[in-house]
Scaffold this motif. Structure first.
Motif, PDB file in Angstrom:
ATOM      1  N   ASP A 217      33.333 -38.597  36.708  1.00 60.88           N
ATOM      2  CA  ASP A 217      32.100 -39.309  36.379  1.00 60.88           C
ATOM      3  C   ASP A 217      31.356 -39.728  37.641  1.00 60.88           C
ATOM      4  O   ASP A 217      30.146 -39.519  37.781  1.00 60.88           O
ATOM      5  N   ASP A 231      20.446 -35.040  35.447  1.00 58.56           N
ATOM      6  CA  ASP A 231      21.248 -35.568  34.353  1.00 58.56           C
ATOM      7  C   ASP A 231      22.550 -34.787  34.295  1.00 58.56           C
ATOM      8  O   ASP A 231      22.701 -33.751  34.949  1.00 58.56           O
ATOM      9  N   TYR A 232      23.485 -35.267  33.513  1.00 58.88           N
ATOM     10  CA  TYR A 232      24.753 -34.567  33.330  1.00 58.88           C
ATOM     11  C   TYR A 232      25.401 -35.028  32.032  1.00 58.88           C
ATOM     12  O   TYR A 232      25.054 -36.078  31.479  1.00 58.88           O
ATOM     13  N   THR A 233      26.347 -34.213  31.535  1.00 60.43           N
ATOM     14  CA  THR A 233      27.090 -34.500  30.312  1.00 60.43           C
ATOM     15  C   THR A 233      28.567 -34.224  30.569  1.00 60.43           C
ATOM     16  O   THR A 233      28.902 -33.209  31.202  1.00 60.43           O
ATOM     17  N   GLU A 235      32.801 -35.244  28.879  1.00 63.23           N
ATOM     18  CA  GLU A 235      33.677 -35.951  27.948  1.00 63.23           C
ATOM     19  C   GLU A 235      34.691 -36.746  28.765  1.00 63.23           C
ATOM     20  O   GLU A 235      35.266 -36.228  29.724  1.00 63.23           O
ATOM     21  N   LYS A 249      31.609 -38.647  24.353  1.00 57.60           N
ATOM     22  CA  LYS A 249      30.773 -37.647  25.008  1.00 57.60           C
ATOM     23  C   LYS A 249      29.621 -38.400  25.654  1.00 57.60           C
ATOM     24  O   LYS A 249      28.837 -39.054  24.968  1.00 57.60           O
ATOM     25  N   THR A 251      26.187 -38.616  27.928  1.00 54.15           N
ATOM     26  CA  THR A 251      25.001 -37.926  28.440  1.00 54.15           C
ATOM     27  C   THR A 251      24.239 -38.926  29.304  1.00 54.15           C
ATOM     28  O   THR A 251      23.820 -39.985  28.828  1.00 54.15           O
ATOM     29  N   ALA A 253      21.198 -39.766  32.316  1.00 53.60           N
ATOM     30  CA  ALA A 253      19.959 -39.354  32.987  1.00 53.60           C
ATOM     31  C   ALA A 253      19.613 -40.402  34.044  1.00 53.60           C
ATOM     32  O   ALA A 253      19.741 -41.608  33.808  1.00 53.60           O
ATOM     33  N   SER A 267      22.443 -44.045  29.787  1.00 57.37           N
ATOM     34  CA  SER A 267      23.575 -43.290  29.236  1.00 57.37           C
ATOM     35  C   SER A 267      23.560 -43.356  27.723  1.00 57.37           C
ATOM     36  O   SER A 267      23.348 -44.429  27.143  1.00 57.37           O
ATOM     37  N   GLN A 270      28.557 -41.095  22.740  1.00 63.09           N
ATOM     38  CA  GLN A 270      28.964 -40.734  21.380  1.00 63.09           C
ATOM     39  C   GLN A 270      30.484 -40.795  21.268  1.00 63.09           C
ATOM     40  O   GLN A 270      31.198 -40.234  22.099  1.00 63.09           O
TER      41      GLN A 270
END
Length: 658
Positions: A217, A231-233, A235, A249, A251, A253, A267, A270
């Motif tokens: 992270d 941005d990034y995603t 888990e 999860k 996400t 920006a 952020s 989910q």
């Protein structure tokens, strides 16, 4: 740089007014807030007329006409009318005021004539110009104020929508500082990790992130700050307040300020814990299915029935020795043994049409080797019942089929040997029976001679002494006993030979008839006998008659010493099997000696107690066994005896097994 905590009320403050007296502030607030378009035109014009008339009346009352300053109060009326009613109202007030001034305050009074037209022109012209400027200025301020108010309202609405989106979002949302500090969190995120909002706002995201996930992270976050990504995603795992793991999860920006410098992160979080658990369960289930299929030697496959395209699952085609995992119908037909193709196709299409379940055994040729497969399938159908897809399994049963063929060959050989041995045994048995019959028959003649000579000597020499006479009687008694034994052997031989002829037999009628015969033969006996009606079976009538004769004869004999003799014939059902019973209250016997009960010439009572040779129950047992049945006895000394028999094989018993 971190943003200040935003106003969470959702309402923007009113712009500050210039510092002045309270009255001035209230006036300017009223003036700036004026919005003439919200009022009807006739109302605005009426108010303008009233204000103008009041201002004119006030001017007349305050000073005489010659004192000057004719338009001062009327200018104030124009301002008020414009502020309240807009430009139209201001123009009406200006024109009406000029008419009133020129009519009442300019000589000659009460007319629109002028003593000094030039002066009147300049005064009216200047007043008109100044009022137009005032009206224009006020209208411009009102328009700007209206646009400002609309912009403020739009900003407040946007802020409310933003706050509603942030707080009511179906996912967790956070604002995170560049150092990981949680600047703002919504309630969904609080519920997700179990912490109250106040506590989270004093924490960093690293404080609730699983240690193994922090590096990934932070690495992506640093790339965003460095401008390598916006941005990034990913888990990752959070620690819930109560200690359990929450999979999310994330996400993220990056938000930049007006200068383009990194400001903070937004952020969206989910909760995918259930999804992770489900995926893990699916992976575990798939692994178990793979292992089960491998251990069972099963090949699983699916078929798209629209294209007849076959595909094996989990690489299971290798279990069958196949070189590929996808096949067409023609490929499978080509591998199938020619003798089995038509039957396999017929069974398959019956299963597709739903006429029967699909289970089939067939042979295939793989690398020149003939092998046996067992295939089963289930079909997925649409709303109209048409099969659209099939799921099936195939099992290599070559070893089983080869074993079955070997067993069949062994069975055929064994059956032939059994037939041959049975024929030999039957011949030996018949020979033995014939021999026994012949021996028994041939022994009768010498016994008759011995008995006859002994009787003749006794009759011819009545003067023999007592010992001699006793010896002669013993010779005759022994010869008669020997004759009875031979008769018993012949009787046993008779019941063991011949073909069994089954026919409907009434046990009740036969038993009743024999009881009546026994009653006539022994008129001095008082026997209470009962026969249950309706007892019938399928058996050889002659043999059943002999069987009942032996059992009822025994019951009659062994109740001879009872003051009140009772004999009962009845039926019973045990485990679905029909049994027939003969019960008496006679002498009985000890069950510990019951093993000798059905053996020939074995007796459980002394000869002096009851007459007999011990052949009746042996004969009865042989008759019952010839019918495939079973005979059993139950008794106790002095308490009578009960003999029960079946004339068909007992379910689960030795006879039925044979």
């Amino acid at each position: 740089m971190q943003p200040p905590h935003p106003n969470t009320s959702g309402i923007d403050p009113v712009p500050a007014l210039p510092a002045s007296s309270p009255d001035n502030r209230r006036f300017w607030a009223w003036a700036l807030d004026a919005y003439p378009a919200r009022r009807s035109l006739w109302k605005r014009l009426l108010v303008a007329v009233v204000i103008t008339l009041l201002a004119a009346w006030l001017r007349v009352m305050l000073a005489p006409a010659e004192s000057g300053g004719r338009f001062v109060t009327l200018s104030l009326a124009v301002v008020l009318a414009t502020v309240y009613g807009g430009a139209a109202a201001g123009l009406l007030s200006t024109v009406l005021g000029m008419l009133i001034v020129n009519f009442f305050l300019v000589k000659p009074y009460f007319s629109l004539a002028f003593d000094n037209p030039m002066e009147a022109f300049w005064l009216n012209g200047w007043h008109l110009i100044t009022q137009l400027v005032v009206i224009g200025a006020i209208s411009l301020v009102q328009q700007k104020n209206q646009r400002l108010r609309e912009a403020s309202e739009a900003a407040r609405q946007t802020h409310r929508q933003y706050m509603a989106t942030f707080e009511q979002a179906a996912a967790g949302m956070t604002h995170v500082g560049l150092d990981g500090t949680l600047l703002r969190v919504n309630q969904h995120f609080c519920d997700m990790v179990g912490y109250p909002r106040e506590q989270l706002l004093n924490m960093r995201f690293q404080d609730i992130t699983h240690p193994d996930d922090i590096a990934d992270d932070v690495g992506l976050l640093e790339q965003a700050i460095a401008g390598k990504r916006s941005d990034y995603t990913l888990e990752k795992r959070y620690f819930h307040r109560d200690g359990h793991i929450v999979w999310v999860k994330l996400t993220v920006a990056l938000i930049r300020d007006d200068r383009g410098e990194p400001d903070f992160f937004i952020s969206v979080v989910q909760d995918i814990t259930e999804t992770k658990a489900t995926n893990q369960a699916l992976r575990t289930s798939e692994q178990l299915m793979r292992q089960a299929a491998r251990l069972a030697g099963l090949a699983t496959w699916t078929v798209d029935l629209s294209t007849m395209h076959f595909r094996t699952l989990f690489e299971s085609h290798r279990m069958l020795g196949l070189s590929q995992h996808e096949f067409t119908r023609d490929d499978l037909v080509a591998m199938c043994h020619p003798d089995d193709r038509e039957r396999m196709s017929r069974n398959w299409y019956r299963g597709v049409r739903g006429e029967a379940s699909y289970t089939d055994e067939y042979r295939v040729i793989i690398n020149g080797e003939e092998r046996w497969f067992l295939a089963q399938a289930e079909f997925e159908r649409d709303a109209a019942g048409k099969a659209i897809r099939a799921l099936g399994v195939t099992y290599d049963i070559t070893s089983r089929k080869r074993a079955e063929l070997e067993v069949q060959q062994l069975n055929a050989t064994l059956e032939a040997r059994i037939r041959e041995r049975t024929q030999q045994l039957r011949g030996a048995y018949n020979e033995l029976e014939s021999y026994s019959y012949a021996v028994a028959h041939d022994l009768r003649s010498p016994l008759r001679i011995i008995n006859g000579f002994a009787q003749a000597i006794q009759e011819d020499h009545p003067d023999f002494d007592a010992p001699t006479q006793d010896n002669l009687r013993r010779i005759m008694s022994a010869s008669r006993q020997m004759g009875l034994l031979i008769d018993g052997l012949l009787k046993l031989s008779q019941f063991s030979r011949g073909e069994l002829q089954r026919a409907p037999v009434s046990i009740s009628n036969l038993a009743r008839s024999q009881c009546e015969d026994l009653t006539r033969e022994h008129p001095g006996r008082q026997v209470d006998w009962t026969v249950e009606p309706g007892l019938t079976t399928e058996a050889d009538p002659l043999l059943v008659e002999a069987l009942l004769q032996n059992l009822l004869g025994n019951a009659w004999k062994y109740t001879a010493h009872q003051p009140v003799a009772r004999i009962r014939v009845y039926g019973k059902i045990v485990n679905g099997q029909r049994w027939f019973c003969v019960c008496d209250n006679g002498a009985g016997f000890d069950m510990s000696r019951a093993a000798k009960l059905f053996q020939p010439f074995q007796r459980l009572h002394q000869p002096g107690e009851f007459a007999g040779l011990g052949i009746g129950l042996a004969t009865s047992k042989r008759i019952v066994e010839r019918h495939g049945g079973t005979i059993e006895a139950e008794s106790a000394p002095g308490e009578g005896a009960t003999f029960c028999f079946t004339l068909t094989p007992v379910a689960g018993g030795p006879s039925s097994a044979a």
